[in-house]
Design a protein around this motif. Sequence first.
Motif, short mmCIF file in Angstrom:
data_model
loop_
_atom_site.label_atom_id
_atom_site.label_comp_id
_atom_site.label_asym_id
_atom_site.label_seq_id
_atom_site.Cartn_x
_atom_site.Cartn_y
_atom_site.Cartn_z
N ALA A 1 0.82 -1.22 0.00
CA ALA A 1 0.00 0.00 0.00
C ALA A 1 0.85 1.26 0.00
O ALA A 1 0.32 2.36 -0.15
CB ALA A 1 -0.92 0.00 1.21
N TRP B 1 6.12 2.96 -4.03
CA TRP B 1 6.56 3.84 -2.95
C TRP B 1 6.59 5.31 -3.38
O TRP B 1 7.23 5.66 -4.36
CB TRP B 1 7.93 3.39 -2.44
CG TRP B 1 8.56 4.42 -1.54
CD1 TRP B 1 9.64 5.19 -1.83
CD2 TRP B 1 8.14 4.80 -0.22
NE1 TRP B 1 9.91 6.02 -0.78
CE2 TRP B 1 9.01 5.80 0.22
CE3 TRP B 1 7.10 4.37 0.61
CZ2 TRP B 1 8.88 6.40 1.46
CZ3 TRP B 1 6.97 4.96 1.84
CH2 TRP B 1 7.85 5.96 2.26
N ASN B 2 5.87 6.14 -2.64
CA ASN B 2 5.81 7.58 -2.85
C ASN B 2 5.38 7.96 -4.27
O ASN B 2 5.79 8.99 -4.79
CB ASN B 2 7.18 8.22 -2.52
CG ASN B 2 7.02 9.65 -2.04
OD1 ASN B 2 5.95 10.05 -1.55
ND2 ASN B 2 8.05 10.45 -2.21
N LYS C 1 -0.37 4.58 -6.28
CA LYS C 1 -1.15 4.44 -5.04
C LYS C 1 -2.63 4.71 -5.26
O LYS C 1 -3.48 4.19 -4.53
CB LYS C 1 -0.60 5.37 -3.95
CG LYS C 1 0.70 4.85 -3.35
CD LYS C 1 1.39 5.90 -2.53
CE LYS C 1 0.95 5.87 -1.10
NZ LYS C 1 1.71 6.86 -0.29
N VAL D 1 2.58 2.32 2.61
CA VAL D 1 2.66 2.90 3.95
C VAL D 1 4.10 2.76 4.46
O VAL D 1 4.68 3.72 4.96
CB VAL D 1 1.68 2.19 4.92
CG1 VAL D 1 1.84 2.72 6.33
CG2 VAL D 1 0.25 2.37 4.44
N TYR D 2 4.66 1.59 4.29
CA TYR D 2 6.05 1.35 4.70
C TYR D 2 6.94 1.35 3.46
O TYR D 2 6.50 1.03 2.36
CB TYR D 2 6.19 -0.02 5.38
CG TYR D 2 5.47 -0.16 6.71
CD1 TYR D 2 4.95 0.94 7.39
CD2 TYR D 2 5.32 -1.42 7.29
CE1 TYR D 2 4.29 0.79 8.59
CE2 TYR D 2 4.67 -1.58 8.51
CZ TYR D 2 4.15 -0.48 9.15
OH TYR D 2 3.50 -0.63 10.34
N GLN D 3 8.19 1.68 3.72
CA GLN D 3 9.18 1.59 2.65
C GLN D 3 10.09 0.41 2.96
O GLN D 3 10.62 0.32 4.08
CB GLN D 3 10.01 2.88 2.61
CG GLN D 3 10.97 2.90 1.43
CD GLN D 3 11.80 4.16 1.39
OE1 GLN D 3 11.96 4.84 2.40
NE2 GLN D 3 12.33 4.48 0.24
#
Lengths: 638, 307
Positions: free
Chosen positions: B54, B72-73, B78, B56-58
């Motif tokens: 999702a 990611w980002n 997303k 939320v974490y990298q």
Amino acid sequence: MSETSAGRSRKAYVSTHIFNPGLYLRGLIRLWVPGLAIGIPVMILSLVISMTSRNNLNLSVMLVSYLTPLLFLTAFSFLRSRREADPAFSAPVTRTCLYVTTCLSALTVCVILTAAAFLCTLPNIGRNLYVPQGADPAAAARDAIADYAIQTLFSLCYGILLGSTVTVAIVLSGSIGHSLFLTLLFILFDTALSQTVTAYAKRLPMIYTQASRSVTEFWQNLPFRNLFSLIFGTSYSGSMLGALGIRLLLAALFFVIGWLLFRKRKAENAGDPAAGRGALHFTVCLFIFMLTALACGDRNRRIWWAAGAVALYCVYLLLTTRRLSSLWRCLPYAAVTAAATVLLLGGTFYAIESVIFHTSIDAEEVEAVYVNNSWIPEDVFKLRQVYAFQNTGEYASQIDPQYEYLKLRDPVLIQKIADMINKDKASRSPGTEKSETGLTEDPKLLVVTLYTKDGRSRRYEFMAEKQDQIELYDLYGKGQYELYRKLTSELPPEEEYPCKSVEIGYRSVRDKYPGYKEVQSVPELEAVFREEFETLDEGTKQALAMRFAEAMSYGRILNYNEYEVKMPKSSKDGLREIYIRLNYQYQQSTNIYVDIYTLYFRIDPELMPKTYRYICASIPKTEKFMKGVYSCYEVSPD
Amino acid sequence: MLELKNITMRFESYDKRQDQTVLDGLSLTIPSGCIYGLVGPNGTGKSTLLRLIAGVYQPESGGITLDGVPIWNNPDAKRRICFVPDDLVFGPGADLRQQARFARTINPQFDKARFAELTGLFGLAVDKPLRNFSKGMKRQAAIALALAGHPDLLLLDETFDGLDPVMRNLVRKLLYAEVLDRGATVIAASHSLRELENTCDRLAILEGGRVLYETDMDKIQSTLCKVQVAFPEAKPASFFEGLGLAPLSFEQAGTVTTMVLRMDKSEAEAALRAVDPLLLNVLPLDLEEIFTFELEQAGYAVRSLLV
């Protein structure tokens, strides 16, 4: 068509990369509870203050700015809760967008609350407004509103600055306790460094500049120190637009630092005290640096505070991390920081001490001396109104606060002091502990300032035996007494003015800003004023008499730009407002006075034309008189 | 297609030695248009994996891409993903209508009509504060909000937690519809294999931060069968081996023998009918049994993994 599509894509880019309206709205909704919790009391406070007093109007807007951290803590709650981290970080926006949007939502609420406090005050601002006789009330109200608007703007900027500082702390933290702790460290950073230097300076024979600038003042004038002091803003003049700009720039800098940290912030650290090992070590290093610096500044008392604070922090770490290992894992960082601080600050301080303590006093160099014995007889000390009337039995070491910096040029006295300092120095090594208080209980402590022929000055604190002190006071007191007699011989006899001091506050018509200048009047003024005042009816007398608080407030407002106001050259320049202050003093002996009470009156040109004219005429005269006193007796007016 | 390559995720502790590696070099490829199940005991990294997907974490190392685009980002990637976490959180004092309004501001493709349809199906009141909803109703609300956003990738953590059997079936149907009608991908994580039974197309078991076992559900169910057979007298295992049947499990109660066989059920039935049994039944084999046999074959003691 293509332009529309380009516009849409630009809008989409902005909403995902820079600012997202949906998240912003969400942020505002999240903030409505703390917003109301702050807003309602603040608005009530604004109303109450504006209806009851014309002082402290900006208290409510200041309160909003002080409470800004709460808004930011709430807005960034997703950094402390894993539950909230999921929807926040999974939203289809970049980290930058999330950060900007969250900051803006908190800032919006801050602006709304400040505006609400401002608007609640506005309708009543004229209620308690002081309008001088003959002045236009509307103009006075406009001035007051303008003043208040400026104060509000400064408060808002202060709130933004505080919010930006807190943002950095929040991003480095994962729990509310650690956020607050780190915020406190940031805010106290400047104070701790200032305390370090001040405490250290107090232990030293202080180095003075030509006037009275001490090491502490020098520190306070450092440019970077002023930047930090903006966080608390107490020592910074708020009247300049430059200060406003600097505050905003500094806030922008903190926001940028917060943004850089936020981009790297791990969502999984939510709920942990510090946002990762690095953040924890940073906090430890900052904390240890501050404590070690304080200990370097004053090895006497603060070292125990430092020890206590370290113990407290250890308990905090244990409670928050729940791991004993977190303590000793932090130990190397703490030890390295402490060692580096001791090497840097301790080394510098030791070097300074070595130089100063090994410099001998050459009496030939000294032109004049000023002695301030800090031994205050108990009975006089109880009277709080005294400035510094010290009685060593026979002589007063100070005649009047006005002549605090009375310098004497007695060669015998100079030689005596030089001998005493050198004698004391020989018995001490650098770093000898001494009392730091100005009003020390130690009767052996003496404070002298030596003024050299080339314009330098140096202050010394040293110990002297009682017999030496008596001799010194004898010499110094005699010199002072001679000067006092010379001074008073130019004034009319004492019995003609039971009121010992008359001061005039005024602002001229030409001055753009209200100004203030206190001048020591010639004593006849009181007689002129009294005579004319007695001719007035009781109602007018009451109207002209100012309450203490009112006068202080008036003086403070006028005092706003004290140093920017120029003395009117003559009475034709006109005076807009004048108030007179009469100090009634109790005369204990020939040269010891104690303030008994003070009266304030507004001088209305129409009601009291004679006094008004007298004041107008006497201002240049008193100035000349005072200048004469200063030049004759080398008393610095500053 | 969702691709996870060599993902390592470590939870940092204040003491470096106490860092916890939750995922350790995990690689996974999840095709589009399927329901993918993630199973494993508590603390094996299912939720962490979903949070990584999702965005939320990298991840500490490795990369996650959706149709070749890093997540990611990346707002574009997303936006195609919707994550329904285990621990649901809604806006303070918000009702469903407000939540939908908020979802619409975040996700332009949020379908208002679909949302109305879904809340009608679940029987949820849109104007009541969500804090007054029961656990199951909150879950339904979250699923309705998620499905109305038409995500290409739907991440569900403990999907059926708090739902009653009727609602479970409804949610299952809705998920099937998402996959069949729109070609969406659903990743559902659960600590219980039974919850995902009859839901997933593919399934992976996580253990120790890695994928222990991954399979296609249709394939695994067609390769194993369970039969119950009775003869006038009890037959030993060697008898069945002689018939070309290699039982994975063999249980005998009197003259009745129950076996799990690695073969198609029609082939097994034909082979046994040839020896004229008194009784021959092909029994349903549940997912837990299939995995138990498969993983035991692979050498894992998996009883503890499958609750």
